[in-house]
Design a protein around this motif. Sequence first.
Motif: not given
Length: 387
Positions: A185-194, A223-228, A292-294, A314-316
């Motif tokens: 979920e944190m990785l999806q959040a990083a994608a959504n921030w971008t 991550m990729q499905p979130t961008f798509a 850069l996003v992490g 960043d997501v933490l």
Amino acid sequence: MRSSSLRLRTSLFAAVVPLALTLAATGCGSSSAPTAATSASSNDPGVAAAQKVVDSRLGSQTFKADLPAIDQIAKAKDKKVLYTAISLKIPYFQNVLKTMQSAAGLAGVQVDGCDGNVTPANIAGCVTQAISQHYDAIVLDNIPVDLIGQGADALKGAGVQIISAEGESLPAADGVTYAGTGGPEMLQAAANWTIADSGGKANVLIVQQNDTPLQVKYVSQYMQPTFAKNCPNCKVQVISVTAAQLGNLGTQVSAALLKDPKIDYVVSEFDANVQYIVTGLQSSPRGKSVKLVGAIGDLAALQRVRSGQFQRADVLVSPSYAGWAITDQTLRVLVGAKTWDRLDTPFRTFDTSNIGDVTVAQDGIDGGAIVGGDTWSHVFRASWGLS
């Protein structure tokens, strides 16, 4: 028991080491950058959806969960748990262990630590210790079950329950109970921030670590499905790196920027790899213009966000939350109570819109103040009937 039964899969082990070794890293710098909260002005529904996710994680987080009660918590008394982390020399894991010892102690459960020490031999030793010293359960934190090879069968044969902690949230299966703490979920959040920050027009370079199928899955299925879904106009490229290749990651990044000068975001699957990415950005003429996003953050990441140099978001999550969540799942396993598949982890996204509102310090991360305070321990205690 034959030593071959505890043989570790060193190719998978190599994938975990760099993540663990850099959880305690620090960094600094200076400059400023716009934020997702102010940049997303598109009427695109995908961007709006991404912005909604971003907004929900920028403020202080409150943990809520409707946990099934553990009716027979007294059955856990005098049980023993061996918490085995990839490295107990790293403050994050030290704090998870400390939290578990305190929390489990409320139920009369003893939690001991065993240091994987980022070596196959040490992790095998922890598995052997769990069996020979008759522990009731072993928690493998950031150590994939596949990594211990036939040691998993040896643990099951000895009646030692296995809890796989801080990976993907999954239903219990094959004698393993999972205690996820929000990584995907944190990785999806990083994608959504971008997506939100770019207004749905990002040209993204994702840095994926591919030593294990799970690491690939984090990118390909989260991550990729979130961008798509939320950003069909975003261009997304993926470069892969193994643990053995991390020293060359900076070169990979600078080469990607040279090949495609329109790349304006780099999203790292793990903050642990960001130090290598920064090297690549520093060596590129375009590096300072790339955001850069992490994710799966640490102190160094927050310091970079605060300085505004290179890392913009960043997501933490706090190790205090992780310790309580893992303890809760472990107690459920010990007494045969209903376990959970997934909890809504109180992770928080940081960018320049909110980083100034918090004190960036290790103790704030460890105790949870940085995400809004400890709102989880009383929820777990209540489900144990110990509120």
